[in-house]
Write a protein that holds these residues in place. Structure first.
Motif, short mmCIF file in Angstrom:
data_model
loop_
_atom_site.label_atom_id
_atom_site.label_comp_id
_atom_site.label_asym_id
_atom_site.label_seq_id
_atom_site.Cartn_x
_atom_site.Cartn_y
_atom_site.Cartn_z
N GLY B 203 0.82 -1.22 0.00
CA GLY B 203 0.00 0.00 0.00
C GLY B 203 0.84 1.26 0.00
N SER B 204 0.58 2.11 0.96
CA SER B 204 1.28 3.41 1.01
C SER B 204 2.68 3.29 1.59
N ALA B 205 3.10 2.06 1.98
CA ALA B 205 4.38 1.89 2.69
C ALA B 205 5.55 2.50 1.94
N TYR B 206 5.52 2.41 0.60
CA TYR B 206 6.69 2.84 -0.19
C TYR B 206 6.82 4.35 -0.30
N ARG B 207 5.71 5.06 -0.08
CA ARG B 207 5.78 6.52 -0.26
C ARG B 207 5.74 7.25 1.07
N ILE B 208 5.79 6.49 2.18
CA ILE B 208 5.80 7.16 3.49
C ILE B 208 7.05 8.03 3.59
N ALA B 209 6.81 9.29 3.94
CA ALA B 209 7.91 10.25 3.95
C ALA B 209 8.15 10.75 5.37
N ALA B 216 10.81 0.46 3.62
CA ALA B 216 9.53 -0.14 3.24
C ALA B 216 9.64 -1.59 2.76
N PRO B 217 10.46 -1.89 1.76
CA PRO B 217 10.41 -3.26 1.23
C PRO B 217 10.72 -4.30 2.29
N ASP B 218 11.71 -4.03 3.14
CA ASP B 218 12.07 -4.99 4.19
C ASP B 218 10.93 -5.17 5.19
N TRP B 219 10.36 -4.04 5.59
CA TRP B 219 9.29 -4.11 6.59
C TRP B 219 8.10 -4.89 6.06
N SER B 294 -2.33 14.08 -8.31
CA SER B 294 -2.51 14.13 -6.86
C SER B 294 -1.13 13.97 -6.22
N LEU B 295 -1.01 14.54 -5.02
CA LEU B 295 0.27 14.49 -4.31
C LEU B 295 0.66 13.04 -4.01
N GLU B 296 -0.31 12.26 -3.56
CA GLU B 296 -0.03 10.85 -3.25
C GLU B 296 0.37 10.10 -4.53
N ALA B 297 -0.31 10.42 -5.66
CA ALA B 297 0.02 9.73 -6.91
C ALA B 297 1.42 10.08 -7.37
N GLY B 298 1.77 11.37 -7.29
CA GLY B 298 3.09 11.80 -7.73
C GLY B 298 4.19 11.06 -6.99
N THR B 299 4.03 10.90 -5.69
CA THR B 299 5.05 10.21 -4.90
C THR B 299 4.95 8.69 -5.06
N ARG B 319 -2.19 20.45 3.12
CA ARG B 319 -1.89 19.39 4.08
C ARG B 319 -0.72 19.79 4.97
N PRO B 320 -0.83 19.52 6.27
CA PRO B 320 0.26 19.86 7.19
C PRO B 320 1.48 18.97 6.96
N ASP B 321 1.27 17.82 6.32
CA ASP B 321 2.36 16.85 6.17
C ASP B 321 2.91 16.83 4.74
N ALA B 322 2.84 17.97 4.04
CA ALA B 322 3.29 17.99 2.64
C ALA B 322 4.80 18.11 2.51
N THR B 323 5.46 18.75 3.50
CA THR B 323 6.90 19.03 3.36
C THR B 323 7.76 17.78 3.14
N PRO B 324 7.59 16.69 3.90
CA PRO B 324 8.43 15.51 3.65
C PRO B 324 8.32 15.00 2.22
N TYR B 325 7.15 15.16 1.60
CA TYR B 325 7.00 14.74 0.21
C TYR B 325 7.88 15.59 -0.69
N ALA B 326 7.93 16.90 -0.39
CA ALA B 326 8.78 17.81 -1.17
C ALA B 326 10.24 17.36 -1.08
N THR B 327 10.65 16.95 0.12
CA THR B 327 12.02 16.48 0.33
C THR B 327 12.30 15.26 -0.54
N GLN B 328 11.36 14.29 -0.51
CA GLN B 328 11.50 13.07 -1.35
C GLN B 328 11.72 13.41 -2.81
N LEU B 329 10.91 14.35 -3.30
CA LEU B 329 10.96 14.69 -4.73
C LEU B 329 12.24 15.43 -5.06
N SER B 330 12.69 16.33 -4.16
CA SER B 330 13.94 17.02 -4.49
C SER B 330 15.12 16.07 -4.41
#
Ligand code: ZN
Lengths: 88, 930
Positions: B203-209, B216-219, B294-299, B319-330
């Motif tokens: 599910g969302s495990a791979y995009r958790i930021a 994620a894969p190991d868990w 969508s933000l979730e789709a992009g990540t 969303r208050p939790d958008a910043t970690p996604y920005a970090t992932q993408l950069s």
């Protein structure tokens, strides 16, 4: 798909059953005069209770008719008993 | 610049390339790609055109919530319309085509419709095409606005199976919450079934930021191993599509394009929903431009498929939790800007692809926008199960509240978006501990800007904008259900997964109400589109309706019989290699001149036994049966309690406690159910029993002037004297019991000889052998229907309809005289039953040389230039015996019109006929005792 407990066979899938009518509608004595209105009431009118409803069903695989009480809102089955049995 | 494939990251296998085409252009993806991820990686921006305006559409989501990327796919020469690119696994050799686009999504001729949008508002179809008739416009509109095209090819072997299963705990969704719940439940020793719609669980495990130390894969692999080691079962590519009564859920397992999915019906003691949450689109001008995801789709594209959706990315979110996604993408090499979705005057720039974002006075150059107006829990299954929703002001969405005690919602689906809190919730659900308090979460409310002049999309697939919602509101569509029907919002293939809250939000703003006051529409299964084949499964053809087979079938085959299905039975229609017409004529002549040897086994045979049997048969028959003496047979009708003819046939009295009912062959099951109903309801069921013996006996019928001679030669009965019409005798054949009923369905002397199935072939052969010596021969079902029609004998359901009572057929005596109660009695005395204009059974004769009347033709009265139907033809044949056409009909007051000429009307043609007695042959009945 619902599951109903046949009093003779136990819990079975809804597809094995047919609805036969509302319970507690005895056939009028047709050797005596019956008004059109009373006959129509017997033939066509249903209480259609919201909530606990007493109905006659037949388990098509064993061919036994029985009385089932079920909640027409929640679909919960509240009990079943054989047609000529008075429930405890 | 658009999407690019990174050289590392994701679950795809870069060592296994997959070739495919998009609108004819060669492309390449990798194993574990979806069609959408491969297209995105190939730099494709426009996947399809929208339904109404042919606006270019990119991809919005990365899974089943995507409303845009609907494509037609051809694989191995077979085309599959309307595939969701985001959920379709990429396969070697796929030819993918964009829909609603000609010649291609990139260059669309009908894109001009977009310029005409002011002429295509909501409700346009309703208003514009009502007059003179919608059907005149429909083909044109379907062509202009339809979705994909269905191919002509038949997909061989596209067959499915339905499986039935049970488990103690069903966990739906294998994201972090679902995996945890399944592991904890399995560890308690319960039988656990974990299902997830993706091929690769997590599910969302791979995009958790922003979660320190999260691998994620190991868990995910650890959780799966733990679940399996405790006996849990795991099904991937399996979507729970609906929850039904008594805790039954339907699961659909995908098996790849071109292979029918498997449907599982699972009854679970406990259900844990871990279906996650999806982003809501931000409603702003031109928010449908390709490149806005969508933000979730992009990540998700980045982390699951190794595709970076763009190079200059603006994250537009509240969303208050958008910043970690920005970090992932950069970290993946993109230039990322975070823009507040609550900014005034938002507008997307660019046409075929987004080129920038205007927020107030600021302008951001970007090639990609990742948008989110907050997360919406996927609570469809909770609503199917009758769970309620409550508005959560902090989350600006609906979350589950009260519901069935056997279902728990955890993780994103319950509005718990933080990882640790979701895992706590999962553990509590698995061990049935109390539900932990929902963690606080607050986002800024976003409402659409109603003053914006530009178009702001709400339903991307069905082209519904804020202006359409405003129009619906102005035209007084006060309920959301009205809004939905008027604008078609939420009625596209995605069923409003993304548009629901946006639509409610626009409606709330227009009405000056809060969203919970506006309310929600109903959630109905299936959660995703399912091929109808999955429901049909093995319930097809003869598996749905097995044929009843005769014990004598091999004998009929040996005589070159043509077989037909008659009321569920496979019966010989006629014998020999002649055409039907020639064979039927010959068989009718054989029957009338010598003897017909027929297989009468299909006739329903029901025994009634017990001390109350006589009272019972008297009650269920219209005719008086209480006076029937042992050894005698009587013809009668069974009625429904409504007084309508239910069945007809003969009944034999063996002795005071045993009766044998013959009923229509197609009707035996229904008659049996009808009799059981009355036996159990109105009689002491220990004093009368009924038993369907149809399958236990086979019957050879011998009918015709030579019948008596032939029966005598068979040696079944020792003594043939004193065996009149309508009586029953017992004899023996081949040492076994034989029952001989002298009854007739042809009007000639006729005997039905019934024996055990084991000896019937011998009886049949001997009857044919003896019969042949006297000119007799085998006669099939088609000739029999002609013979009975010559006599005016009815077939219930063919010569009767849903209004026919027995007095309409000329059987009025019991209605007038029978004093005992019987089924249907009171209904025969209503005003309706006494009407003089009731349809009655009559015969019709045609002028010399005229052809037979068509069945279904109407007998009409012509009054003042108009025609009124008086009834219709029910049976029509060319009679070989009479050498002229014969017909039966149900006609208003037909008995009073005997001998009158009537007009017949059929498919624009006029015919003439004369009302005649139903019985056209041997009206005195002398042949029956000949
Ligand atoms: Zn039963």
């Amino acid at each position: 798909m619902q599951q109903f407990p046949c009093p003779f066979c136990g819990l079975r899938d809804e597809r094995e059953f047919h609805f036969a009518g509302e319970a507690g509608k005895p056939r009028p004595d047709t050797t005596q005069p019956i008004s059109d209105a009373d006959w129509a009431k017997y033939l066509f009118y249903c209480a259609n209770a919201k909530g606990a409803s007493h109905e006659v069903w037949v388990h098509t695989t064993c061919q036994e008719y029985f009385v089932m009480t079920r909640d027409t809102v929640t679909m919960a089955v509240l009990g079943t008993h054989a047609l000529h049995e008075v429930p405890a | 610049m658009s999407g690019v494939r990174r050289d590392k990251g994701g679950l795809i296998d870069r060592s296994k390339p997959i070739r495919f085409t998009f609108d004819g252009r060669a492309c390449q993806g990798f194993e574990a790609d979806t069609v959408a991820s491969a297209l995105l990686a190939a730099g494709v921006r426009i996947f399809a055109r929208s339904f109404k305006y042919h606006r270019p559409r990119g991809v919005w989501g990365a899974w089943s919530d995507d409303p845009n990327a609907v494509v037609d796919i051809a694989l191995d020469g077979i085309s599959f319309p309307n595939c969701q690119a985001t959920t379709t696994t990429l396969t070697e050799g796929m030819a993918v085509r964009s829909i609603n686009a000609w010649p291609s999504a990139q260059r669309d001729v009908k894109g001009v419709l977009d310029l005409a949008h002011r002429f295509l508002p909501a409700g346009f179809y309703y208003k514009m095409f009502m007059w003179p008739d919608w059907h005149l416009f429909e083909p044109m509109i379907r062509k202009m606005a339809g979705l994909g095209t269905l191919g002509q090819e038949v997909s061989d072997g596209f067959q499915s199976a339905v499986l039935h299963e049970h488990c103690e705990v069903l966990v739906i969704g294998a994201g972090p919450a679902g995996l945890t719940a399944a592991r904890e439940a399995a560890q308690t020793g319960k039988s656990v079934l974990l299902v997830d719609d993706q091929a690769e669980l997590g599910g969302s495990a791979y995009r958790i930021a922003g979660q320190a130390g999260w691998q994620a894969p190991d868990w995910v692999a650890e959780q799966l191993a733990a679940i399996r080691s405790h006996g849990g079962r795991i099904l991937n590519r399996t979507t729970a599509i609906g929850v039904y009564d008594h805790q039954m859920l339907s699961l659909v397992t995908e098996r790849g394009l071109g292979t029918a999915p498997v449907l599982r019906k699972v009854r679970a003691d406990q259900v844990i929903l871990a279906t996650g949450a999806i982003d809501r689109p931000v409603t702003f001008e031109n928010n449908d431009r390709p490149g806005i995801l969508s933000l979730e789709a992009g990540t998700e594209y980045l982390n699951r498929y190794g595709v970076r959706p763009g190079s200059r990315i603006a994250i537009l979110s509240n969303r208050p939790d958008a910043t970690p996604y920005a970090t992932q993408l950069s970290e993946a090499g993109a230039l990322v800007t975070v823009v507040d979705a609550a900014s005034a005057g938002l507008k997307a720039l660019g046409r075929a692809s987004v080129r920038g974002l205007i927020a107030g006075k600021d302008r951001f150059d970007c090639d990609t926008v990742l948008a989110s107006a907050g997360l919406t829990p996927l609570i469809h299954l909770w609503r199917h199960a009758g769970g309620k929703l409550a508005w959560d002001e902090g989350r600006q969405t609906f979350v589950p509240s009260e519901g069935p005690d056997w279902m728990r919602v955890i993780g994103g689906a319950s509005g718990t978006f933080a990882l640790d809190a979701a895992l706590d919730e999962a553990t509590a659900a698995a061990i049935k501990a109390p539900v932990p308090a929902r963690a606080p979460y607050a986002i800024a409310p976003l409402r659409p800007d109603l003053s914006s002049k530009g178009r702001q999309w709400i339903d991307f697939q069905h082209d519904v904008t804020v202006k359409d919602v405003a129009l619906a509101h102005r035209e007084n569509m006060v309920s959301v259900e009205h809004l939905k029907r008027y604008t078609t919002l939420g009625m596209a293939g995605d069923q409003g997964k993304t548009s629901n809250i946006a639509g409610l939000s626009a409606m709330a703003e227009l009405k000056g109400q809060s969203i919970p006051d506006v309310g929600t529409t109903t959630f109905r299964p299936p959660f995703v589109p399912v091929p109808l084949e999955a429901y049909r499964s093995t319930r097809r053809d003869r598996q749905m309706q097995p044929l009843k087979r005769l014990a004598l079938e091999p004998e009929h085959r040996a005589l070159d019989a043509a077989f037909g299905e008659y009321g569920g039975w496979l019966r010989p229609a006629w014998y020999g290699t002649d055409t039907e017409q020639v064979a039927v004529r010959r068989e009718c002549q054989t029957a009338r001149e010598a003897a017909a040897i027929m297989d009468g086994s299909a006739l329903g045979t029901i025994e009634v036994v017990g001390p109350d049997a006589r009272a019972f048969v008297n009650f269920v028959y219209y005719n008086t049966m209480s006076t029937l003496k042992p050894g005698k047979i009587r013809y009668g009708f069974m009625l429904a309690e409504s007084g309508l003819v239910f069945d007809d046939g003969v009944m034999a009295c063996v002795d005071d406690t045993r009766f044998i009912i013959s009923c229509s062959s197609s009707h035996a099951d229904a008659v049996m159910a009808h009799l059981e109903n009355w036996r159990q309801d109105s009689f002491d069921p220990s004093r009368v029993h009924i038993h369907d013996t149809t399958a236990n006996w086979s019957t050879v019928t011998i009918a015709g002037p030579k019948a008596q001679t032939i029966l005598k030669a068979l040696g079944v009965l020792e003594d043939m004297a004193d065996f009149p019409h309508m009586s029953l005798r017992f004899g023996t054949f081949a040492g076994e019991e034989a029952r001989v009923a002298r009854v007739s369905f042809t009007g000639d002397t006729s005997y039905e000889v019934s024996v055990r199935n084991t000896v019937v072939a011998r009886l049949w052969r001997k009857a044919l052998e003896v019969g042949a010596q006297h000119g007799g021969g085998p006669v099939g079902a088609e000739a029999l229907t002609v013979l009975r029609a010559e006599k005016g004998y009815i077939l219930v359901g063919k010569d009767t309809d849903g209004e026919t009572m027995p007095h309409d057929l000329g059987f009025a005596a019991p209605r007038a005289r029978k004093s005992a109660a019987f089924v249907g009695d009171r209904s025969l005395h209503t005003a309706k039953a006494n009407e003089e204009t009731r349809k009655q059974l009559v015969g019709l004769s045609v002028p010399d040389g005229a052809p037979k009347l068509p069945i279904g033709a109407h007998v009409v009265a012509e009054e003042g230039g108009t025609r009124r139907s008086l009834g219709y033809v029910t049976t029509s044949h060319d009679s070989p015996t009479l050498n002229r056409p014969i017909a039966l009909a149900l006609v208003e007051a037909g008995q009073q019109a005997m001998g009158n000429p009537v007009k017949i009307w059929h498919l624009g043609q006029s015919h003439t006929a004369t009302i005649a007695p139903a019985c056209a042959f041997d009206p005195e009945g002398v042949r029956i005792d000949a």
